[in-house]
Design a protein around this motif. Structure first.
Motif, PDB file in Angstrom:
ATOM      1  N   TRP A   1      39.853  32.980  43.926  1.00 54.98           N
ATOM      2  CA  TRP A   1      39.034  32.395  42.885  1.00 54.98           C
ATOM      3  C   TRP A   1      39.526  31.032  42.423  1.00 54.98           C
ATOM      4  CZ3 TRP A   1      34.420  34.087  42.564  1.00 54.98           C
ATOM      5  CH2 TRP A   1      34.131  35.431  42.860  1.00 54.98           C
ATOM      6  N   ARG A   2      40.835  30.813  42.406  1.00 47.58           N
ATOM      7  CA  ARG A   2      41.345  29.491  42.006  1.00 47.58           C
ATOM      8  C   ARG A   2      40.867  28.424  42.977  1.00 47.58           C
ATOM      9  NH1 ARG A   2      45.821  28.285  39.088  1.00 47.58           N
ATOM     10  NH2 ARG A   2      46.800  27.214  40.836  1.00 47.58           N
TER      11      ARG A   2
ATOM     12  N   SER B   1      37.503  30.815  35.364  1.00 51.19           N
ATOM     13  CA  SER B   1      36.872  31.958  34.686  1.00 51.19           C
ATOM     14  C   SER B   1      35.569  32.357  35.351  1.00 51.19           C
ATOM     15  CB  SER B   1      36.637  31.630  33.209  1.00 51.19           C
ATOM     16  OG  SER B   1      35.745  30.537  33.076  1.00 51.19           O
TER      17      SER B   1
ATOM     18  N   GLU C   1      35.271  33.879  37.823  1.00 50.47           N
ATOM     19  CA  GLU C   1      35.482  35.248  38.313  1.00 50.47           C
ATOM     20  C   GLU C   1      34.961  36.272  37.312  1.00 50.47           C
ATOM     21  OE1 GLU C   1      39.231  38.129  39.693  1.00 50.47           O
ATOM     22  OE2 GLU C   1      39.606  36.107  38.911  1.00 50.47           O
ATOM     23  N   ASN C   2      34.912  35.890  36.053  1.00 50.90           N
ATOM     24  CA  ASN C   2      34.519  36.829  35.002  1.00 50.90           C
ATOM     25  C   ASN C   2      33.123  36.556  34.465  1.00 50.90           C
ATOM     26  OD1 ASN C   2      37.172  37.998  35.059  1.00 50.90           O
ATOM     27  ND2 ASN C   2      37.895  36.233  33.852  1.00 50.90           N
TER      28      ASN C   2
ATOM     29  N   HIS D   1      29.670  34.868  39.534  1.00 46.96           N
ATOM     30  CA  HIS D   1      30.522  35.277  40.632  1.00 46.96           C
ATOM     31  C   HIS D   1      29.811  36.278  41.549  1.00 46.96           C
ATOM     32  CE1 HIS D   1      31.180  39.205  38.803  1.00 46.96           C
ATOM     33  NE2 HIS D   1      31.984  39.536  39.816  1.00 46.96           N
TER      34      HIS D   1
ATOM     35  N   VAL E   1      30.299  37.204  45.493  1.00 42.30           N
ATOM     36  CA  VAL E   1      30.731  38.535  45.946  1.00 42.30           C
ATOM     37  C   VAL E   1      29.649  39.205  46.777  1.00 42.30           C
ATOM     38  CG1 VAL E   1      31.401  40.834  45.164  1.00 42.30           C
ATOM     39  CG2 VAL E   1      32.309  38.799  43.998  1.00 42.30           C
TER      40      VAL E   1
END
Length: 720
Positions: free
Chosen positions: A298-299, A310, A312-313, A317, A321
């Motif tokens: 994710w970075r 963020s 990812e949250n 995202h 995915v």
């Protein structure tokens, strides 16, 4: 550059008895570098004081490649610690403190003070304390003789004995700068006898310790360095630029700088990213979790999208995915690999974390090229600055301007710590100039070989002890080891045979390049360096260019190799003369005399320095130069060829490619005649060829007649 003003204090109660005139006596708050130049960027509040047990010398060290240098007095036994601090402070600051090798005005460099402190002085002082000494004045002459016996009993290596004895002599030499209680006995240590007589052995480390790099190692090392520069550099630069861009987008580097997006823009950017990965058949950037499974990196994805990690949250995202794309085993750069090795890609896709390593390898390759093909000292190369290369169109020469440190002295013979700009620039060949240009593209530092390719940023008041601008000797040596390891691993992976073999002399230290280049130029003047770099060209550029100035030092290395080469030749010439080899030609008598006289004169001769070799090369007995089918017994006054150098220069040599048949310096040995016979046989085939053009037939007939006359005179002419 600046000089710190000493802190004034009341010394009336602290001045010792017997303090000589001209000696300043330091108080607790006196600066360690009171009488030394310091760097202009030094934080004066952080300068070391006399009372400190650890003295920081770095503010007075100007070489960008120098390591951190401090003096830790806690290693000195407490009974002599204060006395030692007084003594070392005088070595650093007293204007008449001196080395043991020259005049009283030649003050020691700070680096030399550090070397003697840790390398020898501490061991001498520990032995003194073991004998109950608490002040230097308590040392007796008998005790010094006991110290010699102790060195022998302890099995101290001969070069270490020399150095420890030297430190006792240095302490005695400076007794006239010190108060009574810090003075050794008035009589010279060991009755003034030379160290070599005391130890009945010569010092091994005074011999030439720099080992040449073998041809089997140096040739492929240089070839791979040039391959990095000429073939791989574009791919590496592109990968390095992409790496730096993505890294600049990492959250820790973009706090408060993240660009705002309108509604839906991030989703559109994600779609573009995913479509690009599908089109290229690539997976999502991946990273290995602690349990060994792969997951999205994710970075790295946030850097690609220039958004917060963020993501990812957030709901966005899910687009990533649920894209159906596999997860790659690493984070690969988009930079394509365009160069190849014999039809195979030189590298597979370049991972994000591999780009800094490749950039460092490219920087190391450029160092190998510049250091080896310039003949400059390691420190001089490491301190080169951006913009140092220029091209003189009138002379057709590539020039490098820079600093030199060794031998840089002021009018009083003291070292100039910040170095001195060379009066005569180095002369390099074009491939070395290309390497410098590549380094200037690789990073933004003002030095060509920074310790880090990305400049170190420090906060005000948080200055490190050493700025680490340029790489240190040991770091560049480690970089070369890593370069060789990378090449050999890649050769193993691709099944290549051109790996870099280990050198019998040990690790390929950069200090070995100068002697190796001197050997190649002297031994293989018509040989080829990798990628068609001709040694003959390097000879002309270097020996007649920058190396014509003796302070460059390279001439001394070349002279040493020339000395060895000529002595080997003299030995072989004498062996053949004793075996009955015949010599003809106008210089035959001079040849026989010089060979026999040189063998008597120089057999078993020990050279004390490379410059000693250069001076001895001017001896007429050594002026025998074997060419192709001829031998030159050089007498510059009557030589018919164009000499390399002036007639009064000890390094003058004949141009054996321009040998004139009527020259009075010519001699011909049986070995030369065999070469001429082979050449005559080749010409005979041309003359007998009925299809040869008449003009060529006439030319070759004239040449074969000349050769046959030489052979006839040698075999049937008057003999001694």
């Amino acid at each position: 550059m600046t000089s710190p003003a000493p802190i004034l204090h009341d010394e009336r109660d602290t001045r010792p008895d017997g303090l000589p005139d001209g000696t300043v006596w330091p108080g607790p708050d006196m600066l360690v570098l009171t009488n030394r130049q310091i760097r202009s960027d030094t934080d004066l509040a952080r300068l070391s004081r006399f009372a400190d047990d650890r003295w920081d010398l770095n503010p007075g060290i100007f070489e960008g490649h120098a390591r951190s240098q401090t003096l830790n007095f806690e290693i000195i036994p407490e009974p002599l610690r204060l006395a030692t601090k007084f003594y070392i402070w005088q070595l650093i600051n007293h204007p008449k403190a001196r080395t043991l090798r020259r005049s009283a005005t030649n003050r020691m460099a700070l680096h030399s003070v550090e070397v003697l402190f840790y390398g020898s002085l501490q061991h001498v002082l520990k032995w003194f304390v073991g004998r109950g000494i608490t002040e230097f004045c308590q040392v007796t002459n008998d005790m010094l003789w006991d110290y010699l016996d102790a060195l022998d009993e302890d099995g101290v290596a001969i070069h270490k004995r020399y150095r420890r004895i030297t430190e006792v002599r240095r302490l005695w030499v400076h007794r006239n700068l010190l108060p009574f209680y810090l003075r050794l006995p008035e009589a010279p240590p060991w009755d003034g006898e030379d160290t070599k007589d005391l130890l009945e052995r010569t010092r091994g480390d005074r011999e030439n310790r720099t080992k040449r790099i073998s041809e089997q190692t140096m040739q492929p090392l240089l070839r791979w360095a040039i391959r990095f520069l000429e073939d791989f550099s574009e791919d590496i630069l592109a990968a390095w630029d992409e790496y730096r861009l993505l890294r600049s987008r990492r959250p820790e580097h973009r706090r408060g700088q993240r660009r705002g997006r309108k509604s839906g823009e991030l989703q559109a950017d994600i779609k573009v990213l995913l479509d690009g990965l599908r089109r290229r058949g690539e997976g999502l950037p991946g990273s290995r979790r602690e349990d060994g499974t792969l997951g999205p990196a994710w970075r790295h994805i946030a850097s690609l999208l220039d958004c917060s990690v963020s993501i990812e949250n957030t709901g966005s995202h899910r687009l990533i995915v649920e894209s159906g794309l596999p997860i790659a085993d690493d984070c690969y750069l988009d930079t394509p690999v365009t160069a190849d090795l014999d039809g195979q890609p030189w590298h597979l896709r370049i991972p994000f974390d591999e780009a800094p390593r490749l950039a460092r390898l490219l920087s190391t390759a450029c160092f190998i090229i510049v250091a080896y093909l310039s003949g400059a000292r390691v420190g001089e190369v490491l301190n080169l600055r951006r913009g140092c290369v220029s091209h003189d169109k009138d002379l057709g020469l590539w020039l490098v301007e820079g600093l030199y440190f060794k031998g840089a002295e002021d009018e009083e013979g003291n070292k100039i710590p910040e170095g001195t700009v060379r009066e005569d620039p180095w002369v390099i060949i074009e491939i070395a100039a290309k390497a410098v240009a590549m380094l200037e593209q690789l990073h933004d530092s003002h030095v060509l070989f920074p310790n880090r390719l990305k400049p170190i940023k420090t906060k005000p008041g948080m200055e490190t002890k050493r700025r680490g601008e340029a790489r240190a000797d040991r770091i560049i040596a480690d970089d070369i080891t890593k370069f060789i390891a990378w090449v050999n691993e890649r050769c193993r992976q691709l099944g290549r045979k051109d790996h870099i073999p280990a050198d019998a002399g040990g690790a390929v230290a950069p200090s070995r390049f100068r002697r190796t280049l001197a050997w190649f130029i002297r031994r293989k003047p018509r040989g080829l360096i990798a990628a068609s770099i001709q040694y003959g060209h390097a000879y002309t550029q270097m020996l007649q260019g920058y190396a014509g100035s003796y302070e460059a030092g390279f001439l001394d290395d070349y002279a040493f190799e020339d000395w060895l080469f000529r002595m080997e030749g003299i030995a072989e010439d004498e062996r053949r003369l004793l075996a009955g080899e015949h010599v003809s030609g106008p210089a035959a008598d001079a040849y026989r005399y010089r060979v026999q006289a040189a063998s008597r004169e120089f057999a078993g001769r020990v050279l004390h320095s490379e410059r000693h070799a250069r001076d001895m090369l001017g001896n007429p007995l050594l002026q025998i130069h074997h060419g192709d089918g001829m031998t030159c017994v050089l007498n510059p006054a009557v030589a018919a060829c164009q000499l390399r150098g002036s007639a009064d220069d000890p390094m003058v040599t004949p141009d054996t490619d321009d040998c004139r048949p009527n020259c009075q310096c010519l001699a011909r040995t049986d070995r030369d005649i065999e070469i001429n016979k082979a050449r005559a046989a080749e010409l005979a085939e041309i003359i007998n060829d009925t299809l040869a053009p008449p003009i060529r037939h006439t030319r070759e007939k004239r040449e074969i007649d000349r050769l046959l006359a030489i052979i006839e005179h040698h075999e049937h002419g008057a003999r001694p």
